[in-house]
Design a protein around this motif. Structure first.
Motif, PDB file in Angstrom:
ATOM      1  N   VAL A  97       8.489   8.429  -1.820  1.00 23.84           N
ATOM      2  CA  VAL A  97       8.976   7.127  -1.338  1.00 23.84           C
ATOM      3  C   VAL A  97       9.390   7.207   0.129  1.00 23.84           C
ATOM      4  N   THR A  98      10.190   8.192   0.478  1.00 24.67           N
ATOM      5  CA  THR A  98      10.665   8.299   1.865  1.00 24.67           C
ATOM      6  C   THR A  98       9.539   8.686   2.819  1.00 24.67           C
ATOM      7  N   GLY A  99       8.560   9.448   2.329  1.00 26.41           N
ATOM      8  CA  GLY A  99       7.423   9.799   3.177  1.00 26.41           C
ATOM      9  C   GLY A  99       6.589   8.592   3.541  1.00 26.41           C
ATOM     10  N   ALA A 100       6.361   7.698   2.586  1.00 25.11           N
ATOM     11  CA  ALA A 100       5.615   6.472   2.878  1.00 25.11           C
ATOM     12  C   ALA A 100       6.370   5.609   3.893  1.00 25.11           C
ATOM     13  N   ALA A 114       5.839  -0.621   2.936  1.00 25.27           N
ATOM     14  CA  ALA A 114       5.529   0.723   2.450  1.00 25.27           C
ATOM     15  C   ALA A 114       6.408   1.131   1.278  1.00 25.27           C
ATOM     16  N   ALA A 115       7.692   0.801   1.330  1.00 24.70           N
ATOM     17  CA  ALA A 115       8.601   1.194   0.251  1.00 24.70           C
ATOM     18  C   ALA A 115       8.218   0.526  -1.060  1.00 24.70           C
ATOM     19  N   GLY A 139       4.116  14.149  -1.141  1.00 22.36           N
ATOM     20  CA  GLY A 139       5.299  13.726  -0.398  1.00 22.36           C
ATOM     21  C   GLY A 139       5.441  14.484   0.907  1.00 22.36           C
ATOM     22  N   VAL A 140       5.191  15.799   0.869  1.00 21.64           N
ATOM     23  CA  VAL A 140       5.230  16.598   2.099  1.00 21.64           C
ATOM     24  C   VAL A 140       4.126  16.154   3.052  1.00 21.64           C
ATOM     25  N   ALA A 141       2.936  15.857   2.505  1.00 20.87           N
ATOM     26  CA  ALA A 141       1.808  15.416   3.337  1.00 20.87           C
ATOM     27  C   ALA A 141       2.129  14.118   4.069  1.00 20.87           C
ATOM     28  N   LEU A 142       2.851  13.222   3.420  1.00 20.55           N
ATOM     29  CA  LEU A 142       3.219  11.956   4.063  1.00 20.55           C
ATOM     30  C   LEU A 142       4.089  12.203   5.291  1.00 20.55           C
ATOM     31  N   PRO A 312      -3.404   6.694  -5.596  1.00 16.19           N
ATOM     32  CA  PRO A 312      -1.996   6.639  -5.161  1.00 16.19           C
ATOM     33  C   PRO A 312      -1.809   7.096  -3.724  1.00 16.19           C
ATOM     34  N   ALA A 313      -2.654   8.030  -3.255  1.00 13.24           N
ATOM     35  CA  ALA A 313      -2.560   8.459  -1.855  1.00 13.24           C
ATOM     36  C   ALA A 313      -2.832   7.287  -0.926  1.00 13.24           C
ATOM     37  N   ALA A 314      -3.873   6.509  -1.236  1.00 13.45           N
ATOM     38  CA  ALA A 314      -4.191   5.337  -0.421  1.00 13.45           C
ATOM     39  C   ALA A 314      -3.083   4.296  -0.504  1.00 13.45           C
ATOM     40  N   LEU A 315      -2.520   4.120  -1.694  1.00 18.43           N
ATOM     41  CA  LEU A 315      -1.450   3.140  -1.874  1.00 18.43           C
ATOM     42  C   LEU A 315      -0.202   3.528  -1.097  1.00 18.43           C
ATOM     43  N   LEU A 316       0.004   4.801  -0.868  1.00 17.60           N
ATOM     44  CA  LEU A 316       1.174   5.274  -0.140  1.00 17.60           C
ATOM     45  C   LEU A 316       0.976   5.242   1.378  1.00 17.60           C
TER      46      LEU A 316
END
Length: 506
Positions: A97-100, A114-115, A139-142, A312-316
């Motif tokens: 969540v915080t990464g997005a 984004a949230a 999450g780390v990738a974001l 989900p990656a695209a959605l984030l």
């Protein structure tokens, strides 16, 4: 789109609380693979202690899928393994969540959508199936993507050091998460090369900067005898439209399809009316995600649902590149729609998780009926062909694996995939190990067990089942109870709503 900043912030806080609360309400989140991960954490933590399992060996080499295997045993020094695993999962949810939000803030300097998208993604199929290392890694990738864009105009050595740090972290966490990071950053830089004035020197330096740390780690991987997953890829092109429709909820087909349909209709309406626009970089990244979703197999390096993880990656990530016109009213209609979808999906997930609390308690209690250090076969009580399900019975499939800790048992369904998990079956028990190249960890059906028990030929039966009456001592049949499951072969020890425990007669 979502009204005034304060109202949107309050809405995000409330929705986040609703989405994350289920993790705090249960001891074990009801996710299929989560139980297997928890069992592995017990094996790792018990290794070298009097409670060590005698049938599994810890084999730590450089695997790009080690996030919780490195973190949870350290947390378990200060808390119970069960709590440490749940704490890791909760942290993974927060990272997502915080990464997005971090990516959107880096690009827009404000929080818009984004949230909301991230909270909706929390219940997506890959996450609700318990792919915890992938969720943590994503999450780390974001944050890695956000840092790459934030440091766009910094000195090259600052960018290289930051990039190398994230590459190392992602390589250890989850290889697919590293792939998502590389895909987004690579496409972002590729667009800059072609849209801006092309500079061969700058382009070469950028490619070397991006690829260098990855190549070094791959060389280290090969030199140390590490591996990336297992062998065997499976393609399922015909299923891709269905996966897309069912990607927002791993427990309910209708809810997932309805949520995706509502979301697509909403996005289409906002685009047609000019209230929503995807930036140039967002279009490039969106096309990259689409190509990746189409081209990636369902099973890649032995890991299933590889293509679905793109969704989900695209959605984030993509919402950070969407521009919206602020609504005049405190809360806009689109905001209400998305918030409703978040609440409905989170609420259904909470319902499923809470419904499994008593089942997991019963499963743990059944381990007291087992002789220590016994051999356990896990099957399915259904007599038809058994296939992996994404619905509400999936969270029970790996529950018997907890016997590796509570009864020091060997369990047929515990993942011991070379290149994916740092544990393996003892060398003299390899004949009981699932061959991931040709076999599946899906519990065999009662029909298969009956046929083999009565000496019938079952050509496609896994090799570890060939002499199951001789090699195993207990059988867990998952699902509803079946009367006279195997007369003369199985003797019932315990019967519950979602499973029945039997002892094999000798």
């Amino acid at each position: 789109m979502f009204g005034h900043m304060k109202v949107a912030t309050c809405a995000i806080i409330l929705l986040a609380a609703a989405s994350l609360l289920p993790t705090l309400l249960v001891d074990i989140p009801a996710m299929a693979d989560y139980l297997n991960h928890l069992a592995r954490m017990y094996v790792l933590t018990d290794a070298g202690t009097p409670n060590e399992n005698p049938y599994y060996e810890v084999t730590f080499v450089l695997y790009p899928n080690l996030a919780m295997d490195l973190i949870v045993p350290q947390l378990a020094r200060f808390m119970e393994v069960e709590s440490a695993t749940r704490f890791f999962f909760f942290g993974s949810q927060l990272l997502v969540v915080t990464g997005a939000i971090a990516i959107e803030w880096t690009i827009k300097r404000r929080q818009e959508i984004a949230a909301f998208a991230a909270l909706l993604a929390l219940q997506s199929m890959p996450f609700s199936y318990g792919f915890t290392n992938f969720e943590f890694g994503l999450g780390v990738a974001l944050f890695g993507i956000a840092s790459w864009m934030a440091f766009e105009h910094y000195k090259w050595h600052v960018r290289l050091a930051t990039h190398a740090l994230f590459v190392c972290a992602l390589f250890l966490a989850h290889f697919f998460a590293l792939g998502v990071y590389g895909l987004v950053v690579g496409i972002y830089e590729l667009r800059r090369m072609f849209v801006d004035r092309f500079d061969p020197g700058r382009a070469t330096a950028t490619v070397m900067m991006l690829a260098g740390p990855v190549l070094i780690l791959m060389l280290i991987l090969g030199a140390t005898g590490g591996a990336i997953g297992a062998t065997g890829n499976e393609w399922a092109f015909g299923w891709k439209p269905l996966w897309f429709a069912l990607s927002l909820n791993g427990y309910n087909v209708m809810l997932s399809a309805a949520s995706m349909t509502t979301l697509l209709v909403l996005l289409g309406y906002l685009s047609i009316t000019g209230k929503l626009e995807l930036s140039g970089a967002g279009k490039w990244i969106g096309v990259g995600f689409l190509i990746a979703f189409i081209s990636i197999p369902f099973k890649l390096f032995g890991a299933r649902m590889a293509d679905i993880r793109i969704i989900p990656a695209a959605l984030l990530i993509l919402p950070a590149f969407l521009s919206v016109r602020p609504a005049k009213q405190p809360i806009s209609f689109p905001g209400i729609v998305v918030s409703t979808l978040v609440v409905l999906n989170a609420g259904y997930t909470a319902y499923v998780w809470l419904s499994y609390r008593s089942d997991y308690v019963e499963m743990k209690a059944s381990f007291a009926l087992l002789r220590p250090s016994s051999f356990i076969l896990v099957g399915d009580s259904r007599t038809g062909e058994v296939s992996s399900t994404l619905l509400t019975d999936a969270p029970m499939y790996r529950a018997p694996t907890l016997a590796v800790h509570y009864a020091k048992a060997f369990v047929s369904s515990l993942y011991t995939i070379a290149g994916a998990e740092p544990i393996e079956v003892r060398s003299d028990l390899k004949h009981l190990e699932v061959s991931t190249a040709t076999e599946s960890y899906t519990p065999p059906s009662l029909t298969t067990l009956r046929a083999l028990a009565y000496g019938q030929d079952v050509p496609d039966a896994p090799h570890y089942l060939r002499n199951w009456k001789r090699d195993f001592q207990y059988v867990y049949l998952l699902g509803g109870h079946t009367e006279n499951a195997l007369p003369g072969v199985l003797e019932e020890l315990a019967r519950h709503r979602r499973f029945t425990l039997y002892i094999i007669k000798r």
